[in-house]
Design a protein around this motif. Structure first.
Motif, PDB file in Angstrom:
ATOM      1  N   SER A 155      -4.236   2.283 -13.335  1.00 45.48           N
ATOM      2  CA  SER A 155      -3.826   3.549 -13.995  1.00 45.48           C
ATOM      3  C   SER A 155      -4.688   4.842 -14.281  1.00 45.48           C
ATOM      4  N   PHE A 199       3.110   3.944 -13.731  1.00 41.66           N
ATOM      5  CA  PHE A 199       2.503   5.153 -14.627  1.00 41.66           C
ATOM      6  C   PHE A 199       2.429   6.382 -13.563  1.00 41.66           C
ATOM      7  N   ARG A 249       5.978   7.815 -13.408  1.00 39.13           N
ATOM      8  CA  ARG A 249       6.125   8.486 -14.894  1.00 39.13           C
ATOM      9  C   ARG A 249       5.159   9.767 -15.193  1.00 39.13           C
ATOM     10  N   ALA A 288       3.730   9.320 -20.710  1.00 39.85           N
ATOM     11  CA  ALA A 288       3.110   8.408 -19.905  1.00 39.85           C
ATOM     12  C   ALA A 288       1.855   8.182 -20.467  1.00 39.85           C
ATOM     13  N   TYR A 306      -0.027   4.862 -22.236  1.00 41.39           N
ATOM     14  CA  TYR A 306      -1.248   4.305 -21.740  1.00 41.39           C
ATOM     15  C   TYR A 306      -2.509   4.227 -22.925  1.00 41.39           C
ATOM     16  N   LEU A 332       6.799  -0.311 -19.652  1.00 43.92           N
ATOM     17  CA  LEU A 332       6.821  -0.726 -18.031  1.00 43.92           C
ATOM     18  C   LEU A 332       7.856  -1.862 -17.655  1.00 43.92           C
TER      19      LEU A 332
END
Length: 564
Positions: free
Chosen positions: A389, A500, A503, A511, A515, A536
């Motif tokens: 990510s 991600f 998003r 997002a 994270y 998610l």
């Protein structure tokens, strides 16, 4: 304090054993959960010291496998690692048997107890000698690959040092470099086959001694896969075959058309454009300087984190003779310090390392509040969500590194994420075959690999390389040797990371906040628990894969790749 100042000293095992035995005995007779928790604090301090020493030895050995002192220390840890694990198992047994288990779970997390239950299933004093043999065989493979001296372009090259030639704009150079690289593997084919054959046999023996039917069962336990099983993974593979493979194949077809060679050969696969792949426009020092700028601007959290990494010299990035291949991130608990290791070679992969491994490092830096070593990192498939990510969250800064090649890099990066997933499936399916069939011959293993390639990677064309046509590609995949079953993790995490990515376009701030929250909880939840916590979808959920690939295909289709 800088990494060079981190002190290494080989522990005294007998002294450690006496200390831990005393603490475990105190834990067993404690009269309350709070008293037991206080003792656990002391036990974790003792264990974190051992973890620190083992990690320092491993890092310094990988930086220079020729260093005689750390080579000896690596041999020590290969031999004594299982003995330390035996002491850990006594602690685990005491904790899971505690009359105050419910109260301890509230403080230490349910996931901690799941990990302990699984580790107890995966260990017995009866297998210590087998674990020592497994460690030594894995180290033997690592040292063999690190010892490579491939004569090319007037010098002897390491395997990572071949990277720039394998991506040369000159097709004849790429082909010659590929032949030189795989000649090394073919030259050592019998030796690598033998190392792997012994690894398969010792792992199967360990599984049988522990009461498992095969190493597949034990492999899932070792990986602490508490909320999914081989059947769920098999169903995920089917989703990849149905939805990802066609898109990946279309990307290879577009690449073939862009290059105009007629047929895409194996040495063309990583070469995306006739004008050359996107490459960093500066040397390693310049890359690091831009990395500092990127992480300063990304968020206050990443600024603090990356300044700590650079100031403490916790990055060893450049390829050099004797250095182990690959890249990794690890954690040194007594110094609360992540460490990033890689082999920069002048390709876009250098930037991928700076974002991927920094994703791991940012997670463990964010969860330094966790004193329990089993929870610093989550389980592997969860770890890879953070790293993959981060590769996408840093997209707005790729122009710092690639300048005029930025759009070329983004197209290749996202396309490569899609192309990677079927390859990850092949690695995983191959290992299931190997450990369900431990008596298969080396030739049968290679044949099984090649058949899986034909199913999931139908574009493969090995014309001119008998070694690869016979199914030898996996020789270079170190996870297969040193970390069995660690690979489906990358594909599961990629599906989460791509969520991600989507998003980011819908609501970047939301997002990013999810994270960061995900990073902060470290390994205190299981894989599916973390997926839910980060808002998610589970990759195992029917419809998850197909919904993601629709958006990504639309983005990729909109790119005029012939113009890049």
């Amino acid at each position: 304090m800088k990494f060079s100042e981190f002190k290494y000293e080989r522990p005294n095992f007998d002294q450690y054993k006496a200390t831990m035995t005393s603490l475990i005995d105190q834990f067993k007779v404690a009269s309350s959960a709070s008293e037991q928790l206080n003792i656990v604090t002391g036990i974790n301090e003792t264990r974190n010291h051992i973890e620190t020493m083992a990690t320092l030895a491993s890092i310094r050995h990988s930086i220079d496998t020729r260093d005689e002192f750390y080579d000896a220390e690596q041999n020590y840890w290969d031999e004594y690692g299982p003995l330390y694990e035996e002491i850990n198992s006594l602690f685990y047994d005491a904790v899971v048997s505690s009359p105050y288990r419910n109260e301890l779970e509230e403080k230490l997390s349910k996931q901690f107890f799941t990990i302990l239950d699984y580790r107890l299933k995966a260990f017995s004093p009866e297998i210590i000698a087998d674990l020592q043999e497994e460690n030594k065989l894995s180290s033997q493979y690592t040292k063999l690959l690190a010892s490579a001296k491939i004569p090319f372009d007037g010098e002897e090259r390491t395997l990572p040092g071949m990277g720039k030639y394998l991506l040369s704009e000159d097709r004849t150079v790429r082909e010659a470099a590929s032949k030189a690289k795989y000649a090394f593997f073919e030259e050592h084919e019998a030796e690598i086959d033998e190392i792997y054959d012994q690894l398969v046999k010792v792992r199967t023996r360990i599984a049988k001694k522990l009461g498992f039917n095969n190493f597949v069962e034990l492999g899932y336990v070792r990986m602490t896969r508490s909320d999914y099983n081989p059947e769920m993974v098999e169903n995920f593979r089917k989703q990849v075959l149905d939805y990802i493979v066609p898109v990946a194949t279309s990307l290879y077809n577009r690449q073939e058309a862009r290059l105009g060679y007629g047929t895409l050969r194996y040495f063309d696969e990583k070469f995306e454009f006739t004008t050359g792949n996107a490459t960093p426009k500066g040397e390693p020092e310049w890359i690091l300087e831009n990395g500092v700028k990127m992480y300063h601007e990304l968020s206050p959290q990443t600024k603090e984190f990356f300044d700590f990494m650079v100031d403490s010299e916790l990055l060893d990035l450049v390829n050099k003779p004797g250095k182990a291949g690959g890249g990794y991130c690890t954690y040194i608990p007594e110094y609360k310090a992540p460490f990033i290791f890689s082999n920069f070679n002048g390709t876009a992969g250098d930037i991928d390392v700076l974002t991927h491994e920094a994703g791991h490092a940012f997670q463990v830096y964010s969860s330094r509040w966790i004193e329990t070593p089993e929870l610093n990192f989550p389980t592997y498939e969860s770890c890879e969500i953070h790293s993959m990510s981060m590769e996408f969250f840093t997209w707005p800064w790729m122009n710092l590194f690639f300048k005029e090649d930025t759009e070329k890099y983004k197209f290749t990066h996202l396309g490569s994420a899609i192309k990677f997933i079927p390859y990850g499936i092949v690695v995983d399916a191959f290992q299931h075959f190997v450990y369900y069939n431990p008596d298969a011959t080396p030739a049968q293993r290679k044949s099984a690999w090649r058949e899986l390639e034909k199913q999931y990677l139908p574009h493969k064309n090995y014309e001119g390389c008998d070694f690869l046509e016979r199914g030898g590609w996996w020789f270079q995949q170190s996870h297969i040797f040193g970390s069995p079953f660690y690979y489906i993790d990358y594909t599961l995490a990629q599906i989460c990371a791509l969520q991600f990515w989507k998003r980011m376009y819908d609501n970047r701030e939301e997002a990013w906040n999810d994270y960061v929250r995900l990073c902060e909880v470290g390994g205190t939840k299981s894989f599916l628990g973390l997926v839910e916590y980060a808002n998610l979808k589970s990759p195992f959920e029917n419809g998850c894969v197909s919904s993601i690939i629709t958006d990504i295909k639309a983005w990729l289709d909109a790119v005029e790749d012939q113009q890049l």
